[in-house]
Motif scaffolding. Structure first.
Motif, PDB file in Angstrom:
ATOM      1  N   ILE A 130      -2.064   5.828   3.091  1.00  0.00           N
ATOM      2  CA  ILE A 130      -2.381   5.428   4.696  1.00  0.00           C
ATOM      3  C   ILE A 130      -2.205   6.800   5.484  1.00  0.00           C
ATOM      4  O   ILE A 130      -2.979   7.031   6.512  1.00  0.00           O
ATOM      5  CB  ILE A 130      -0.731   4.721   5.105  1.00  0.00           C
ATOM      6  CG1 ILE A 130      -0.677   3.389   4.414  1.00  0.00           C
ATOM      7  CG2 ILE A 130      -1.074   4.457   6.709  1.00  0.00           C
ATOM      8  CD1 ILE A 130       0.712   2.973   4.567  1.00  0.00           C
ATOM      9  N   ILE A 147      -0.587  -1.955   8.762  1.00  0.00           N
ATOM     10  CA  ILE A 147       0.096  -1.016   7.846  1.00  0.00           C
ATOM     11  C   ILE A 147       0.133   0.261   8.739  1.00  0.00           C
ATOM     12  O   ILE A 147      -0.885   0.947   8.573  1.00  0.00           O
ATOM     13  CB  ILE A 147      -0.080  -1.176   6.635  1.00  0.00           C
ATOM     14  CG1 ILE A 147      -0.001  -2.525   5.978  1.00  0.00           C
ATOM     15  CG2 ILE A 147       1.120  -0.478   5.813  1.00  0.00           C
ATOM     16  CD1 ILE A 147      -0.498  -2.623   4.685  1.00  0.00           C
ATOM     17  N   GLY A 148       1.154   0.796   8.809  1.00  0.00           N
ATOM     18  CA  GLY A 148       1.315   2.182   9.475  1.00  0.00           C
ATOM     19  C   GLY A 148       2.271   3.105   8.766  1.00  0.00           C
ATOM     20  O   GLY A 148       3.072   2.659   7.987  1.00  0.00           O
ATOM     21  N   ARG A 201      -2.574   4.293  10.695  1.00  0.00           N
ATOM     22  CA  ARG A 201      -2.596   2.949  10.817  1.00  0.00           C
ATOM     23  C   ARG A 201      -3.972   2.629   9.787  1.00  0.00           C
ATOM     24  O   ARG A 201      -4.778   3.102   9.894  1.00  0.00           O
ATOM     25  CB  ARG A 201      -2.489   2.406  12.009  1.00  0.00           C
ATOM     26  CG  ARG A 201      -2.470   1.022  12.043  1.00  0.00           C
ATOM     27  CD  ARG A 201      -2.364   0.511  13.503  1.00  0.00           C
ATOM     28  NE  ARG A 201      -3.344   0.685  14.380  1.00  0.00           N
ATOM     29  CZ  ARG A 201      -3.089   1.081  15.736  1.00  0.00           C
ATOM     30  NH1 ARG A 201      -1.944   0.786  16.315  1.00  0.00           N
ATOM     31  NH2 ARG A 201      -4.143   1.171  16.580  1.00  0.00           N
ATOM     32  N   VAL A 202      -3.650   1.519   9.105  1.00  0.00           N
ATOM     33  CA  VAL A 202      -4.673   0.847   8.239  1.00  0.00           C
ATOM     34  C   VAL A 202      -4.305  -0.669   8.351  1.00  0.00           C
ATOM     35  O   VAL A 202      -3.417  -1.136   8.745  1.00  0.00           O
ATOM     36  CB  VAL A 202      -4.841   1.182   6.892  1.00  0.00           C
ATOM     37  CG1 VAL A 202      -5.377   2.691   6.528  1.00  0.00           C
ATOM     38  CG2 VAL A 202      -3.538   0.953   6.157  1.00  0.00           C
ATOM     39  N   ASN A 231      -7.365   7.464   9.119  1.00  0.00           N
ATOM     40  CA  ASN A 231      -6.349   6.428   9.498  1.00  0.00           C
ATOM     41  C   ASN A 231      -5.668   7.195  10.907  1.00  0.00           C
ATOM     42  O   ASN A 231      -4.742   6.209  11.416  1.00  0.00           O
ATOM     43  CB  ASN A 231      -5.400   6.325   8.649  1.00  0.00           C
ATOM     44  CG  ASN A 231      -6.330   5.611   7.424  1.00  0.00           C
ATOM     45  OD1 ASN A 231      -7.310   4.893   7.512  1.00  0.00           O
ATOM     46  ND2 ASN A 231      -5.672   5.525   6.180  1.00  0.00           N
ATOM     47  N   GLN A 232      -5.824   8.176  11.352  1.00  0.00           N
ATOM     48  CA  GLN A 232      -4.699   9.002  12.222  1.00  0.00           C
ATOM     49  C   GLN A 232      -5.123   7.947  13.714  1.00  0.00           C
ATOM     50  O   GLN A 232      -6.125   8.029  13.973  1.00  0.00           O
ATOM     51  CB  GLN A 232      -5.169  10.278  12.512  1.00  0.00           C
ATOM     52  CG  GLN A 232      -3.957  11.015  13.155  1.00  0.00           C
ATOM     53  CD  GLN A 232      -4.319  12.418  13.342  1.00  0.00           C
ATOM     54  OE1 GLN A 232      -5.257  12.861  13.975  1.00  0.00           O
ATOM     55  NE2 GLN A 232      -3.603  13.437  12.597  1.00  0.00           N
ATOM     56  N   VAL A 233      -3.930   7.732  14.310  1.00  0.00           N
ATOM     57  CA  VAL A 233      -4.282   6.859  15.361  1.00  0.00           C
ATOM     58  C   VAL A 233      -3.495   7.453  16.453  1.00  0.00           C
ATOM     59  O   VAL A 233      -3.914   7.508  17.687  1.00  0.00           O
ATOM     60  CB  VAL A 233      -3.435   5.300  15.615  1.00  0.00           C
ATOM     61  CG1 VAL A 233      -4.826   4.725  14.924  1.00  0.00           C
ATOM     62  CG2 VAL A 233      -2.107   5.372  15.134  1.00  0.00           C
ATOM     63  N   MET A 286       0.770  -1.245   0.037  1.00  0.00           N
ATOM     64  CA  MET A 286       0.082  -0.071  -0.167  1.00  0.00           C
ATOM     65  C   MET A 286       0.770   1.444   0.064  1.00  0.00           C
ATOM     66  O   MET A 286       1.906   1.165   0.823  1.00  0.00           O
ATOM     67  CB  MET A 286      -0.936  -0.055   1.193  1.00  0.00           C
ATOM     68  CG  MET A 286      -2.035   1.084   0.944  1.00  0.00           C
ATOM     69  SD  MET A 286      -2.736   1.016   2.615  1.00  0.00           S
ATOM     70  CE  MET A 286      -4.446   0.210   1.929  1.00  0.00           C
ATOM     71  N   GLN A 288      -5.169  -4.528   7.009  1.00  0.00           N
ATOM     72  CA  GLN A 288      -5.320  -5.289   5.309  1.00  0.00           C
ATOM     73  C   GLN A 288      -5.768  -6.370   5.665  1.00  0.00           C
ATOM     74  O   GLN A 288      -5.281  -7.224   6.508  1.00  0.00           O
ATOM     75  CB  GLN A 288      -4.301  -5.164   4.651  1.00  0.00           C
ATOM     76  CG  GLN A 288      -4.191  -4.109   3.726  1.00  0.00           C
ATOM     77  CD  GLN A 288      -3.098  -4.096   2.711  1.00  0.00           C
ATOM     78  OE1 GLN A 288      -2.034  -4.777   2.817  1.00  0.00           O
ATOM     79  NE2 GLN A 288      -3.192  -3.274   1.570  1.00  0.00           N
TER      80      GLN A 288
END
Lengths: 260, 74
Positions: A6, B5-6, B71-72, A11-13, A1, B74
């Motif tokens: 990303i 995945i980050g 982070r996502v 998607n921010q953590v 990816m 998959q």
């Protein structure tokens, strides 16, 4: 990816809490002060008490903490933060009041204020950053300096015979009836950071109970004062400081953990 | 099993190059840049971006709070 896929808002953590101001921290690279500032502000953000929190900055490296924390703050004379916090808390008992102090401030010049505020059982939180040295003024020996540890005023190492042994003010105040929660933590690794944050949260939650002082000590590094790189100072801290200043809870809900 | 995945974004101008994030990264993702930022520090960057799992360990130990983590799964 692809990285661009990303790095998206959804998607921010983790991000720096907006309760820390945009000002660049004045601390040396690798100093634990910045981490502790951020943790306190994260807890304030999570509890949603930004407009109800009043912090007291000390004298020392953290003297301009009010530039970095986006809350109401005051700054006390050297060591007098618990006295100022007492006044503010008594005027506004519904506010969350905390002091942020170093070991030169809390354990040396402000010993009397610390002990008497803890003995009176003021309903405040005290965050105590112990790096075993007077960092801001050039690394002089503090009461918390370890035996044999070199500082600019003990260049051959601290000698207990002439300079007295180091003392643990945190264990001392835990003996007083006015303290409700006393713990010691560190912020040099991710695990300890997460534990330290829970302790900060506990200290703020305890203010709702009106049961007395919550004091959290953070054993921290002072790489400039110790003349080491940040990583070396963290390793040195683990090997030496933690032996004398062990991590963990000392007093919980008004009872000593090692109940003697 | 879902794989995380980050990616991290470092605020280059605020980074002081202390390397605390680098030693605390469990996947050896972070390295220090050859070039320096405006203050003369070798700032942190993703040296091995394919390793990053987005665990946030680097961000929670960063004294200056310069790291944002994404982070996502998959």
């Amino acid at each position: 990816m692809d990285i661009k896929q990303i790095i998206k808002e959804e998607n921010q953590v983790y991000r720096r809490t907006p309760l820390m101001t945009e000002a660049t921290l004045s601390y040396c690279p690798g100093c634990g002060h910045g981490t502790i500032h951020r943790l306190i502000m994260e807890v304030v953000e999570e509890m949603g008490i930004q407009s109800d929190t009043i912090g007291i900055a000390p004298v020392g490296c953290a003297v301009i903490a009010y530039d970095f924390m986006d809350i109401d703050m005051s700054q006390a004379a050297h060591g007098r933060a618990p006295a100022l916090a007492t006044g503010i808390k008594r005027l506004w008992p519904e506010k969350y009041v905390f002091t942020y102090q170093g070991d030169g401030d809390l354990a040396a010049i402000g010993t009397a204020e610390t002990i008497h505020a803890c003995n009176r059982g003021e309903n405040i939180a005290i965050f105590f950053v112990n790096n075993g040295i007077y960092g801001m003024t050039g690394g002089q020996m503090a009461p918390t300096t370890l035996e044999g540890m070199k500082s600019s005023t003990s260049p051959y190492g601290r000698n207990s015979e002439t300079m007295g042994p180091p003392y643990k003010i945190t264990e001392m105040v835990a003996q007083l009836p006015g303290t409700y929660y006393v713990a010691r933590h560190a912020v040099h690794k991710p695990g300890p950071v997460r534990k330290a944050k829970k302790a900060i949260r506990q200290a703020f939650e305890n203010q709702k109970l009106n049961k007395g002082v919550s004091l959290v000590e953070f054993v921290s590094n002072c790489n400039s004062g110790w003349k080491m790189t940040p990583n070396d100072s963290n390793i040195w801290m683990e090997e030496n400081m933690f032996k004398f200043y062990p991590m963990g809870d000392i007093k919980v809900e008004g009872k000593l953990v090692n109940g003697d | 099993m879902a794989k995380a995945i980050g990616a991290i974004v470092v605020d280059v101008e605020r980074c002081k190059g202390c390397q605390v994030c680098r030693v605390n990264c469990p996947t050896m993702t972070i390295g220090m840049a050859e070039e320096v930022n405006g203050k003369g520090y070798h700032y942190a960057y993703m040296e091995n971006p394919e390793n990053c799992t987005g665990c946030t360990n680097c961000a929670v130990v960063c004294p200056d709070g310069v790291i944002t983590v994404y982070r996502v799964k998959q």
